[in-house]
Design an enzyme around this catalytic site. Sequence first.
Site, short mmCIF file in Angstrom:
data_model
loop_
_atom_site.label_atom_id
_atom_site.label_comp_id
_atom_site.label_asym_id
_atom_site.label_seq_id
_atom_site.Cartn_x
_atom_site.Cartn_y
_atom_site.Cartn_z
N GLY A 121 0.82 -1.20 0.00
CA GLY A 121 0.00 0.00 0.00
C GLY A 121 0.86 1.25 0.00
N MET A 148 4.85 3.13 1.83
CA MET A 148 6.11 2.89 2.53
C MET A 148 6.61 4.18 3.18
SD MET A 148 8.53 0.89 3.33
CE MET A 148 9.92 1.43 4.30
N GLU A 149 7.09 4.02 4.42
CA GLU A 149 7.40 5.15 5.29
C GLU A 149 8.80 5.72 5.15
OE1 GLU A 149 6.96 1.90 6.34
OE2 GLU A 149 8.31 1.42 7.98
N GLU A 189 1.73 5.67 7.70
CA GLU A 189 3.11 5.91 7.23
C GLU A 189 3.70 7.14 7.93
OE1 GLU A 189 4.07 3.38 5.90
OE2 GLU A 189 2.20 2.58 5.06
N HIS A 243 4.90 6.27 11.39
CA HIS A 243 6.17 5.54 11.41
C HIS A 243 7.36 6.47 11.63
CE1 HIS A 243 5.49 1.32 10.76
NE2 HIS A 243 4.93 1.44 9.56
N GLU A 287 5.39 -2.31 13.28
CA GLU A 287 4.13 -2.43 12.53
C GLU A 287 2.92 -2.60 13.45
OE1 GLU A 287 3.87 -1.45 9.70
OE2 GLU A 287 5.87 -1.68 8.78
N1 BES Z 1 6.43 -0.66 6.06
C1 BES Z 1 5.23 -1.00 5.42
C2 BES Z 1 5.37 -1.22 3.96
C3 BES Z 1 6.10 -2.47 3.55
C4 BES Z 1 5.65 -3.68 3.89
C5 BES Z 1 7.21 -2.42 2.79
C6 BES Z 1 6.32 -4.81 3.48
C7 BES Z 1 7.89 -3.55 2.41
C8 BES Z 1 7.44 -4.76 2.74
C9 BES Z 1 4.17 0.07 5.61
O1 BES Z 1 4.33 0.85 6.73
C10 BES Z 1 2.87 -0.63 5.78
O2 BES Z 1 2.72 -1.30 6.76
N2 BES Z 1 1.94 -0.50 4.85
C11 BES Z 1 0.70 -1.19 4.83
C12 BES Z 1 -0.46 -0.30 5.13
C13 BES Z 1 -0.74 -0.02 6.55
C14 BES Z 1 -1.89 0.95 6.70
C15 BES Z 1 -0.98 -1.24 7.39
C16 BES Z 1 0.53 -1.71 3.42
O3 BES Z 1 1.32 -1.33 2.56
O4 BES Z 1 -0.37 -2.50 3.20
ZN ZN Z 2 3.74 0.03 8.54
#
Ligand code: BES
Ligand code: ZN
Length: 850
Positions: free
Chosen positions: A254, A256-257, A291, A294, A313
């Site tokens: 979705g 990335m932070e 994000e 984070h 997370e």
């Molecule tokens: N750090 C993650 C994105 C990520 C996840 C990058 C796995 C690489 C591998 C980001 O903070 C995240 O958790 N995004 C979620 C959405 C969130 C609202 C739970 C996502 O991308 O689904």
């Molecule tokens: Zn996250």
Amino acid sequence: MKDASPQTIYLTDYTPPTYLVDQVDLTFRLSPNATRVISRIAFRPNPDAVSKRFFLHGEELTPISSSIDGAPVTPREVEGGIEVDVPDAPFVWEAEVEIAPAANTALEGLYMSNGMYCTQCEAEGFRKITWYPDRPDVMAPFKVRIEGDEPVMLSNGNPTGSGDGWTEWTDPWPKPAYLFALVAGDLVAREDSFTTMSGKHVDLKLWVRPGDEGKTAFGMEALKKSMKWDEDVYGREYDLDIFQIVAVSDFNMGAMENKGLNIFNTSAVLCSPETSTDANFERIEAIIAHEYFHNWTGNRITCRDWFQLSLKEGLTVFRDQSFSADMRSPSVCRISDVLSLRGRQFREDNGPLAHQVQPDSFVEINNFYTSTIYEKGAEVIRMLKTLVGDEGYKKALDLYFDRHDGQACTIDDWLTVFQDATGRDLGQFKRWYKQAGTPRLRVSEDWNDGTYQLTFTQTTPPTPGQEVKEPFVIPIAVGLIGPNGDEVVGTQVLEMTEGTQTFTFEGLAAKPVPSILRGFSAPVILERETSAQERAFLLANDTDEFNRWEAGRSLAKEVLTALITGKEAPQAIYFDALASVLREDHTDPDFRALALAIPSADDMAQTLFDSGVTPDPDVIHDATETLKQSRAEYFQDMLPRLLSEMTVTEPFAPTHEQAGKRALGHGILQMLTRLDGSKAAQALFDRADNMTLSLGALACLLNAGKADAALATFRDKWQDDALVMDKWFMLQVAHADPDKAAETVTRLTQDPAFTMKNPNRFRSVFGAFAGHPAGFHQKDGSGYRLLADWLIKLDPINPQITARMSGAFETWKRYDGDRQSLIADQLDRILATPGLSRDTTEMISRIRGA
Ligand code: BES
Ligand code: ZN
């Protein structure tokens, strides 16, 4: 250099980095097929190291040159990177490598999307950009120079220089490589600003492709609300001169932070009333918050290693859930969060992929961004907060930021902070991180002359690799309702610590009805035998909105279960109780819409399986249809009035108030469509001026089998809008007749607008297919074969999405022997594919349980 045989990584094998990094300087010379990356990295020996080996990660890099303190060196190529002999003193490593972003279809590292350069480095993508100790406990300040002819070239931190064909960015905050980001391309920004609580000015920029400017207003507002909320509620202020978000069309996740430069899937940030649904707006607000949050929980304080993933997370999900609750309705948010937890995490916990919130080992870290790490991780923090109280939580969080700012931490560090701040021993609580599986909580009651007793027994079923479980600390929020519907004991939190425990309430005038696990105070499955009448009573009288909804939910499940298993269903009790809720003018329409929603086929399959019945998706589908039809007929008279009450007359706004009315309106329209020959749905489709109504009407038309014309109109209108076209694809699969679903998928994959290279498009079709059990689980195995074919095709292009989508098979052991053997054949076929990625190999073999 690519891993040949997948290796298992163990938490207990952790050792500190041998060298630390004081400064990283990177220069990028951009070119689609031959980008040069020049690095200059100041290393120094880590005094805490247990070895002197100097190893740098690197994958798919073409080496050009490397040197140490200016003297050329020839590194030794080893598994996953290089080794070099280095001085036992600070030194400067310099290297130049070449990479090919245009050939990168895995969307990890530096790649191209829609003509622009962008990066995705979490978890281990930075090693595809240059040689580096690509582990989160190595934190360093970065300076980045980008050279190229792209009009906009961005990286983390503050802009510190630019000229003809180059820009320079400086990020003063030490960060792990997974937070690195670079974006370059033809982009335009919505600009705004924010003044922090200490009066610092922050520039805000939301970058999009030209043409998408009209979809940025809501995202920018969400960002400002998030910044304010983190100041108000957590006392956390932003720490750079600029905060940027970029929208990218091809993105595995979705969002990335990355420090100061968040990268978002277009679907997770771009929205407008014409093109986006209320659900889209809601998700976008939450994900922007997530994000942004984070920045403190993830970036300023990061993870020591990937076994600590839930540290950032789980906590950040808990924070975004709290934010959404504050922005919208707490009880409606809670119900949605629990629906998602049960639909995803309980499902995971019940099958071959069950794992701990803090795992002991993994093969491919990308496969561990799971609902257990995220959603159960958030539940664990919610329970912790319940146990230590609001004050204790605040004290602990202040101490956490104080003590660990700038560090790479562990879940143990986090728990120690809570122990130190509150004086509470969390030894037993830690089991929530270390024991997988969803506890079953059985309740029995006893009434004797003014004394009421509740006895709870907890048991947690075995999960892969964990046979026996110790009791958890379970906060059980309970209230008692008197026979006349008044609450006689307000919410109390009972702390259960034993396998079996009794709690006593004295001095009651009459036997009460208990409202147990209010607000869903713990992620457990409550098992309690009660009558339909008692649940109808709670649906009518419980002061806890979550448990009101829960009572209705379990009634609906009981009725459906009875229809499925051919028993007598307490249908009238359910319908009457629900009808009263629907008529409650003073009750939030969004809550009423949730009360009206019927449990999903997947939920029913799990429920049946848990009660010892082998679920048949066809039977569940038919019973659900029967229930929906008879419910529509039963409610017939009240529908037109309710529908008109739910009509929004003001201009569209994505507020909770309006969204709730539209949600309930849609629920009513679904019923009406079964009765009026879909007249109302067609009329709504013809006049709808926002996507929520338009898509809702289209879904009703699809259900009625009368959508051909509407689908064509819709496509004509939206063919140039990728995010809307994703909905067009998704809806047709989601609402296909079970025996037509596979055909529909095949037809859609032959559509010129289909591409498997775009994760959103692939997920629209195959995510919807996997989410349609009766279509996917066709008895002849055609659904399994079709999905397997496409997983095999996609794997060489995008292993992460392939691995994620394999989750469609995770529940296979619920089903009958014939289906199981058809699925086993497909799992084996996938596993036998030559060159199958590590990601997909791990997922399919865990599911297969070889
Ligand atoms: N750090 C993650 C994105 C990520 C996840 C990058 C796995 C690489 C591998 C980001 O903070 C995240 O958790 N995004 C979620 C959405 C969130 C609202 C739970 C996502 O991308 O689904
Ligand atoms: Zn996250």
